[in-house]
Design an enzyme around this catalytic site. Sequence first.
Site, PDB file in Angstrom:
ATOM      1  CD  GLN A  33      -3.316  -4.394   6.389  1.00  0.00           C
ATOM      2  OE1 GLN A  33      -3.247  -3.436   5.640  1.00  0.00           O
ATOM      3  NE2 GLN A  33      -3.950  -5.503   6.051  1.00  0.00           N
ATOM      4  CE  LYS A  59      -3.755  -2.495   2.153  1.00  0.00           C
ATOM      5  NZ  LYS A  59      -4.554  -2.806   3.347  1.00  0.00           N
ATOM      6  CG  ASP A  68      -9.514  -0.484   4.843  1.00  0.00           C
ATOM      7  OD1 ASP A  68      -9.144  -0.644   3.667  1.00  0.00           O
ATOM      8  OD2 ASP A  68      -8.823  -0.803   5.839  1.00  0.00           O
TER       9      ASP A  68
END
Length: 245
Positions: free
Chosen positions: A58, A14, A81
């Site tokens: 994460q 990422k 997200d």
Amino acid sequence: MGEDPASKVYVANKKKACEYIGINSFEYKLPEETTEEEVIELINKLNNDNTVSGILCQLPVPKHINEEAIINAIDPKKDVDAFHPINVGKIMTGNYDFVPCTPAGVMELIKESGIDVTGKECVVVGRSNIVGKPMSMLLLHQNGTVTVCHSKTKDLKAKTKSADILVAAVGIPNFITGDMIKEGAVVIDVGINRIAPKTLVGDVEFDTAKEVAGAITPVPGGVGPMTIAMLMKNTLKAAEVNKTV
Ligand code: NDP
């Protein structure tokens, strides 16, 4: 947070994508023993920092931390997200800013391949909050007739064999075999399973599936890179929504 090896790889990828397209990224590596309060304090700081457009934590988080509390702490307008309940709710209504990156990537692959979802039998195997459920909603919004399967589904093969579009998000290596697929079906493999230190396979047994499928995504190289691309897209959107650029 913590030492999950897969997370390290995902975060590195990422960061690389951010660098590639010119988004500043800031990594906060928190040790395993960090408390939930400390994580939430950091999230609040980032929520209030108007040089920050998007925030992601994460997953998975260490066991002593409540994942839901962390997701809920992220400002929905910075939730790239799209896991916050407000963004999840918006996906249900179809009026959304952010879409969870993996299902969004699948939809982009379908669109770019010129596949029309309207009226198609769509079967999603897996009902997780981050993949299976939002995936089924996005296919429904595109006028697919959607069946969602899970570990308690009876006669899974009959369901998967009825699919014009089959999405596998199970987390079991090579779980969907060629004999479970309808001739000519579009097969999208979300799975990422490490079966040896340097060997990744999907949830679909590629070699048998490709003989039957009309179109199929590989692992690695299919949905995985699309997930990261969609994260970049959500981040750009967040910058627009938050007017931080
Ligand atoms: P989860 O473990 O959260 O969910 C797995 C789903 O599969 C569950 O709904 C479960 O059913 C279902 N399932 C398990 N066993 C069976 C079975 N025998 N028959 C039918 N259904 C079954 O996984 P995720 O959704 O998070 O991830 C799925 C896969 O996708 C993993 O390989 C993961 O690594 C990968 N992934 C890939 C991403 C990418 O960027 N490409 C991003 C995110 C995930 P039940 O609900 O009944 O337990």
